[in-house]
Design an enzyme around this catalytic site. Structure first.
Site, PDB file in Angstrom:
ATOM      1  N   SER A 588       0.828  -1.198   0.000  1.00  0.00           N
ATOM      2  CA  SER A 588       0.000   0.000   0.000  1.00  0.00           C
ATOM      3  C   SER A 588       0.869   1.258   0.000  1.00  0.00           C
ATOM      4  CB  SER A 588      -0.960  -0.041   1.186  1.00  0.00           C
ATOM      5  OG  SER A 588      -1.951   0.934   1.079  1.00  0.00           O
ATOM      6  N   ASP A 676      -9.429  -5.196  -4.974  1.00  0.00           N
ATOM      7  CA  ASP A 676      -8.954  -4.134  -4.092  1.00  0.00           C
ATOM      8  C   ASP A 676      -9.717  -2.843  -4.382  1.00  0.00           C
ATOM      9  OD1 ASP A 676      -7.566  -2.303  -2.585  1.00  0.00           O
ATOM     10  OD2 ASP A 676      -5.587  -2.910  -3.290  1.00  0.00           O
ATOM     11  N   HIS A 708      -7.492  -5.662  -0.708  1.00  0.00           N
ATOM     12  CA  HIS A 708      -6.269  -4.900  -0.484  1.00  0.00           C
ATOM     13  C   HIS A 708      -5.248  -5.649   0.379  1.00  0.00           C
ATOM     14  CE1 HIS A 708      -3.841  -1.322  -0.425  1.00  0.00           C
ATOM     15  NE2 HIS A 708      -3.896  -1.212   0.879  1.00  0.00           N
TER      16      HIS A 708
END
Length: 731
Positions: A588, A676, A708
């Site tokens: 991320s 995601d 995610h």
């Protein structure tokens, strides 16, 4: 003569075996303490029920199992503890909750029939058998019951006659304009007399879009409060909730007069809630007799995790500002049920003082967090790079750590009942351990004696320590100059003489998150394979004071990048590290940093691996469930309905890793989750295409049905193997 240690393991079969061995260590998810029993000999004992989660690589799924312990004690000293029977796998349980007396247990269970249809049942168990099994899907009063941590609850009334839960609001049936059915002529009176569930389907609404609450809350759009009357088996949907809010985290008011809950504003839009404690919300009370709903907390704040005291007089909850960084330091507030007065018990800490307390950064309180005296609250929260247990006196406002002087590592409170605490402890080289201890009297809290219920051993051959980094003068933040940051260095303890260790640099995601010194599967397994791992809590991380959090928005892509590079270079000089074998990994925002670093320092990193990275903030703005993240981290204020402007897009682009893609030389491994919603996979694809067009070695792994976190067991295991072999390829 130096001890000869293993070099990096390179055989894929051996790597898989080590991963398989380490993935077997389970993690604790829940604990509850049974009622006190006095034996015929005068001794006291109770049962402790625990739930654990473990990866099953063969079945490619998470397995949940329970284990019970018995504990004998005398006053506040533990005489004997031991397991009661073996572990038992839990099948289909979504939520469980014991009644206040401990006599009954409610279970929300999913069951898939022979046709592949998933049904939900609410079961009532006594000590000897199952008393009731209610087919919630068959009753068709609402949609699926929420079992998530954000909204979900399963709560007994104080009288043990009703159960409260949250479910998706029942939607009207729909059909296309071209569906044909036998028509029955009806008068207007006939139509009015038809029950709502029997009314005609709405034509043309089959493909209407229902906005949900984003990542990990997909298809959760309009929650409703539901109450089951156990005696009559009837379910009622509570009315009186304002149309503009979504209720969750609910519980029964004193004397069962109504329901207290958190309501999140969903107008004019729903922004992603997962890991976002900055959403406008309030603490509400709905009266069961009159249906009146009133807000108990302040009007324009974010609140979460309310908990009622044992004497049923006070409610504590977390409160923060709306907007801005997604997670940060919060207040602990208290509402007095009888005087209707709200007060601040613990305020926000901007810069830690001499006592070292850095503030509260918890995303949730345990369901049972109050001491028996209804005067103290227990909280687990990051304090720099460790997670400590704190006890807070609501009268004196004193904050005392129960664990700061204990074993290094991190602590989490699972439950407290009659001042018996059940906690879990772990460290980067020791799997989770279950411990119990009695909370001492007020003023003597640091004298806890912890007793382990399950013994876990420190893994041989792995060391770790916390490092503190002070940014050089030219890299200090002008607004917040007195600020340092930390890293957790995990290293193989045995090294071959003259053979420095290759290192993996790992900044966390968020960015307003933190690595704490606890058990983490990937880092410890990589270390066992022969890599050192440096986990970096750059400025902007939580747990270091509010100033740390607020130092980063507007400075992403520069301050955080320089912090990671400074930490990496510092460790190169101070530790026995191979400076020519430095790798980087990130998830991320950690992937955002990893892709920045290989672009800004193209000669430094041998190879890079990233999972669902942010690559281009400007192109993410219109696709993510958290568009406010893009605006705020770029240094702008977010407003609902905001349209992109050239200055905004230019700032986002200039702070994005895609701006440095032309300078990348390091081979890149990308892992993307197809579903995601937080960082849509188009972000990673954009980087993949940019690198491929420039001849940079790049490999892309695409994980269907993963969001995610990429936390499905098969995706997680496959990702680990590919990351490890990717780094080995470039050793």
């Amino acid at each position: 003569m130096a001890t000869k240690g293993p070099e990096v393991v390179t055989d894929s079969k051996e790597i898989a075996e080590i991963y398989k061995e380490f993935s077997k260590f389970p993690s604790l998810s829940k604990a509850s303490i049974g009622p006190e029993v006095i034996s015929q000999y005068g001794g006291k004992y109770c049962n402790i029920y625990t739930e654990w989660s473990q990866r099953d690589l063969e079945r490619a799924e998470w397995v949940k199992f329970c284990r019970q312990y018995i504990m004998f004690y005398d006053e506040d000293s533990i005489v004997y503890t031991g397991p009661s029977g073996n572990c038992t796998e839990l099948q289909g349980e979504l939520l469980t909750e014991e009644s206040p007396s401990g006599i009954f247990k409610a279970v929300l269970r999913k069951h898939t029939n022979k046709k592949g249809e998933e049904k939900q049942f609410l079961e009532i168990w006594n000590k000897n058998s199952k008393e009731k099994s209610i087919n919630l899907s068959g009753l068709d009063m609402h949609g699926k019951v929420y079992e998530d941590d954000q909204f979900g609850c399963l709560v007994w009334s104080h009288s043990e006659t009703h159960i409260l839960y949250i479910a998706e609001k029942k939607r009207p049936k729909t059909e296309t304009f071209f569906q044909t059915k036998p028509q029955i002529d009806m008068t207007e009176e006939d139509e009015d007399s038809i029950k709502p569930e029997k009314q005609k389907p709405v034509k043309g609404d089959v493909f209407v879009y229902w906005e949900d609450w984003g990542e990990e809350l997909v298809k959760k759009s309009t929650p409703v409060l539901c109450v089951l009357d156990i005696e009559s088996n009837s379910i009622s949907i509570l009315e009186g909730i304002p149309d503009h809010i979504s209720p969750g985290q609910a519980f029964w008011a004193p004397n069962d007069t109504g329901i207290i809950f958190v309501g999140w504003d969903h107008e004019p839009q729903r922004l992603g809630l997962q890991h976002c404690t900055n959403r406008k919300s309030g603490l509400y009370y709905v009266d069961l007799t009159g249906g009146n709903c009133e807000q108990l907390s302040s009007q324009a704040k974010a609140v979460w995790s309310p908990r009622l005291s044992p004497d049923k007089c006070r409610i504590v909850y977390f409160e923060g500002d709306v907007g801005g960084p997604h997670h940060r330091c919060s207040k602990l507030c208290m509402y007095d049920w009888y005087t209707k007065v709200t007060s601040t018990v613990v305020d926000i800490v901007n810069q830690p003082g001499e006592d070292g307390f850095t503030g509260i950064y918890s995303s949730a309180l345990p369901q049972n967090c109050w001491a028996m005296d209804s005067q103290r609250v227990l909280i687990g929260t990051p304090q720099r790079s460790r997670k400590d247990l704190l006890v807070i006196n609501i009268t004196t406002r004193n904050v005392t750590s129960l664990t700061s002087g204990s074993d290094a590592g991190s602590w989490t409170l699972l439950s407290i009942h009659q001042d018996l605490m059940v906690v879990t402890w772990s460290s980067p080289n020791c799997p989770p351990s279950l411990k119990v201890g009695f909370l001492p009297a007020a003023g003597k809290e640091q004298r806890v004696t912890w007793v382990a219920l399950n013994e876990t051993k420190i893994l041989p051959g792995i060391n770790w320590k916390i490092l503190t980094f002070t940014p050089p003068l030219e890299q200090k933040n002008p607004k917040f100059p007195a600020m340092n940051f930390e890293g957790i260095l995990v290293t193989p303890s045995e090294r071959e003489e003259g053979a420095p260790t290759p290192i993996i640099v790992w900044p966390h995601g968020g960015p307003h998150s933190v690595f704490t010194a606890e058990w983490m599967l990937y880092p410890v397994t990589l270390c066992r394979l022969g890599f050192a791992v440096l986990l970096i809590n750059y400025r902007g991380s939580i747990g270091f004071g509010q100033n740390s959090v607020f130092s980063l928005p507007g400075n992403v892509g520069s301050q955080d990048v320089k912090d990671v590079q400074f930490a990496a270079e510092f460790v190169m000089k101070e530790e026995f590290i191979n400076t020519s074998k430095v790798f980087i990994i990130g998830n991320s925002h950690g992937g955002f940093l990893a892709s920045h670093l290989i672009g800004q320092y193209p000669e430094f990193y041998k190879a890079c691996a990233m999972r669902n990275p942010v690559i281009n903030i400007a192109s993410e703005l219109g696709a993510t469930d958290i568009p406010d993240w893009c605006t705020v981290e770029a240094g702008f204020e977010y407003t609902t309905g905001q349209l992109p402007t050239p200055p905004l897009l230019e700032a986002m682009l200039s702070k994005s890793p895609i701006s440095f893609a032309s300078q990348v030389k390091s081979p890149v491994l990308l892992m993307l989750g197809e579903k995601d919603k937080r960082v849509p996979p188009a972000q990673g694809l954009e980087f993949y295409r940019a690198l491929k067009a420039r001849g940079v070695p790049v490999r892309l792994l695409w994980y269907p049905d993963n969001n995610h976190s990429l936390s499905k067991v098969d995706a997680e295991a496959d990702g680990f193997m590919n990351i490890t072999l990717w780094f080995i390829k470039y050793l």
